[in-house]
Design a protein around this motif. Structure first.
Motif, short mmCIF file in Angstrom:
data_model
loop_
_atom_site.label_atom_id
_atom_site.label_comp_id
_atom_site.label_asym_id
_atom_site.label_seq_id
_atom_site.Cartn_x
_atom_site.Cartn_y
_atom_site.Cartn_z
N SER A 215 0.82 -1.21 0.00
CA SER A 215 0.00 0.00 0.00
C SER A 215 0.85 1.26 0.00
O SER A 215 2.07 1.22 0.14
CB SER A 215 -0.93 0.00 1.22
N SER A 216 0.18 2.40 -0.17
CA SER A 216 0.80 3.73 -0.14
C SER A 216 1.86 3.88 -1.22
O SER A 216 2.86 4.58 -1.04
CB SER A 216 1.41 4.02 1.24
N VAL A 217 1.65 3.22 -2.36
CA VAL A 217 2.62 3.22 -3.45
C VAL A 217 1.88 3.34 -4.78
O VAL A 217 0.80 2.77 -4.95
CB VAL A 217 3.44 1.90 -3.45
N LYS A 218 2.47 4.09 -5.70
CA LYS A 218 1.96 4.13 -7.07
C LYS A 218 2.71 3.07 -7.87
O LYS A 218 3.92 3.15 -8.03
CB LYS A 218 2.17 5.51 -7.68
N HIS A 219 2.00 2.09 -8.39
CA HIS A 219 2.61 1.00 -9.12
C HIS A 219 2.48 1.19 -10.63
O HIS A 219 1.43 1.63 -11.11
CB HIS A 219 1.95 -0.34 -8.77
N SER A 220 3.53 0.84 -11.36
CA SER A 220 3.43 0.75 -12.82
C SER A 220 4.16 -0.51 -13.26
O SER A 220 5.23 -0.84 -12.74
CB SER A 220 4.03 1.99 -13.50
N ILE A 221 3.57 -1.22 -14.21
CA ILE A 221 4.13 -2.48 -14.71
C ILE A 221 4.17 -2.41 -16.23
O ILE A 221 3.15 -2.11 -16.86
CB ILE A 221 3.26 -3.67 -14.27
N ALA A 222 5.32 -2.69 -16.81
CA ALA A 222 5.43 -2.65 -18.27
C ALA A 222 6.25 -3.84 -18.77
O ALA A 222 7.24 -4.23 -18.14
CB ALA A 222 6.08 -1.34 -18.72
N TRP A 223 5.84 -4.39 -19.88
CA TRP A 223 6.58 -5.49 -20.51
C TRP A 223 7.67 -4.90 -21.39
O TRP A 223 7.46 -3.91 -22.09
CB TRP A 223 5.66 -6.35 -21.36
N LYS A 224 8.85 -5.48 -21.34
CA LYS A 224 9.98 -5.02 -22.15
C LYS A 224 10.64 -6.21 -22.83
O LYS A 224 10.65 -7.32 -22.32
CB LYS A 224 11.02 -4.30 -21.27
N TRP A 225 11.21 -5.95 -24.00
CA TRP A 225 12.04 -6.96 -24.65
C TRP A 225 13.36 -7.06 -23.87
O TRP A 225 13.89 -6.04 -23.42
CB TRP A 225 12.31 -6.57 -26.11
N ALA A 226 14.00 -8.22 -23.64
CA ALA A 226 13.52 -9.49 -24.13
C ALA A 226 12.87 -10.26 -22.99
O ALA A 226 13.56 -10.76 -22.10
CB ALA A 226 14.69 -10.29 -24.70
N PHE A 227 11.54 -10.32 -23.01
CA PHE A 227 10.76 -11.05 -22.03
C PHE A 227 11.09 -10.64 -20.60
O PHE A 227 11.47 -11.43 -19.76
CB PHE A 227 10.94 -12.56 -22.23
N ARG A 228 10.94 -9.34 -20.36
CA ARG A 228 11.13 -8.79 -19.02
C ARG A 228 9.90 -7.99 -18.61
O ARG A 228 9.17 -7.46 -19.45
CB ARG A 228 12.34 -7.83 -18.98
N TYR A 229 9.70 -7.89 -17.32
CA TYR A 229 8.76 -6.92 -16.76
C TYR A 229 9.54 -5.93 -15.92
O TYR A 229 10.43 -6.31 -15.15
CB TYR A 229 7.71 -7.60 -15.87
N VAL A 230 9.22 -4.64 -16.09
CA VAL A 230 9.77 -3.63 -15.20
C VAL A 230 8.61 -3.13 -14.34
O VAL A 230 7.58 -2.67 -14.85
CB VAL A 230 10.46 -2.48 -15.95
N TRP A 231 8.78 -3.29 -13.06
CA TRP A 231 7.76 -2.93 -12.07
C TRP A 231 8.33 -1.79 -11.23
O TRP A 231 9.35 -1.95 -10.56
CB TRP A 231 7.45 -4.16 -11.23
N VAL A 232 7.69 -0.64 -11.31
CA VAL A 232 8.16 0.54 -10.58
C VAL A 232 7.16 0.89 -9.49
O VAL A 232 5.95 0.98 -9.72
CB VAL A 232 8.34 1.74 -11.53
N MET A 233 7.70 1.07 -8.28
CA MET A 233 6.88 1.49 -7.14
C MET A 233 7.34 2.88 -6.71
O MET A 233 8.47 3.05 -6.24
CB MET A 233 7.07 0.50 -5.98
N GLU A 234 6.50 3.88 -6.90
CA GLU A 234 6.81 5.25 -6.46
C GLU A 234 6.17 5.48 -5.10
O GLU A 234 4.96 5.33 -4.93
CB GLU A 234 6.27 6.26 -7.46
N VAL A 235 6.99 5.89 -4.15
CA VAL A 235 6.45 6.11 -2.80
C VAL A 235 5.93 7.54 -2.62
O VAL A 235 5.20 7.82 -1.67
CB VAL A 235 7.50 5.79 -1.71
#
Length: 238
Positions: A215-235
């Motif tokens: 909780s208390s976080v802004k989440h963003s999830i994006a798929w990237k080549w090659a078969f990666r996910y980048v998950w960013v949590m902004e506090v």
């Protein structure tokens, strides 16, 4: 026939119980770093960090790499920050004493980098005043419960946000890696662990499940080549 990867694999990677010498460890890490260079994996983390830096400008940043191994990501990031004239201190944290020995040796020309042999959950690292935490190809080593526990812990002590760059659990990626390793990977350990890593990776639905418990976080999830996910949590504390 494609491998069924509907569920995360629970097998332990060979690197998690590595018993070889430091020189043997270096050879395996060279394999892993070669894969990252060829597939551009490190740039995913660096670009996400640069977006946070652009959004939250400061005179100087403290960036902590959780599960840094021998610090290849830190050195690459430090060089990018140097070129862009962004002042930062980089801290690598890892369990492996042997990997950190290699990291300190390889980072002699980087006065902005230091290494700590610590368990992040068992050590109070708040004194570092960290702005951004990065974790590249580390989260897939952990159980679902540990991922949530670690992320919640880091959210409490980081100023700007957390960048997680990890593997998409894909049957296609699994099959492609079998071909890729024939050309680019030399060691048996890396060849075996590569497949285990993919099968321990994530679907987007897995990450979304974790976000609901952080909780208390802004989440963003994006798929990237090659078969990666980048998950960013902004506090959003600044």
């Amino acid at each position: 026939m494609l491998k069924n990867l509907s569920q995360r694999n629970k097998d332990i990677e060979l690197m998690d119980n590595f018993k070889g010498s430091i020189s043997e460890l270096q050879v395996v890490l060279n394999d892993i770093n070669r894969v990252n260079r060829v597939l551009g994996g490190n740039s995913i983390t660096i670009n996400a960090v640069l977006r946070l830096v652009s959004k939250y400008p400061k005179k100087e940043y403290v960036i902590v790499d959780v599960g840094c191994a021998e610090g290849a990501m830190l050195r690459e990031m430090a060089l990018v920050f140097r070129r862009k004239g962004i002042k930062a201190k980089f801290v690598g944290v890892d369990f492996s004493k042997e990997a950190l020995i290699l990291g300190r040796e390889a980072s002699r020309g980087f006065t902005e980098i230091e290494f700590l042999e610590e368990d992040v959950l068992k050590t109070d690292l708040s004194y570092l005043n960290m702005d951004i935490v990065v974790s590249t190809l580390t989260y897939h080593h952990f159980t679902d419960d540990y991922i949530v526990k670690l992320s919640n812990h880091l959210v409490k002590i980081v100023g700007i946000g957390i960048v997680v760059n990890d593997l998409h659990r894909s049957s296609i990626a699994y099959s492609l890696f079998k071909l890729f390793r024939l050309i680019y990977i030399k060691t048996k350990t890396a060849k075996i662990d590569g497949l285990i890593s993919i099968s321990r990776g994530f679907l987007k639905s897995d990450i979304i499940k974790y976000t609901r418990k952080i909780s208390s976080v802004k989440h963003s999830i994006a798929w990237k080549w090659a078969f990666r996910y980048v998950w960013v949590m902004e506090v959003k504390r600044l």
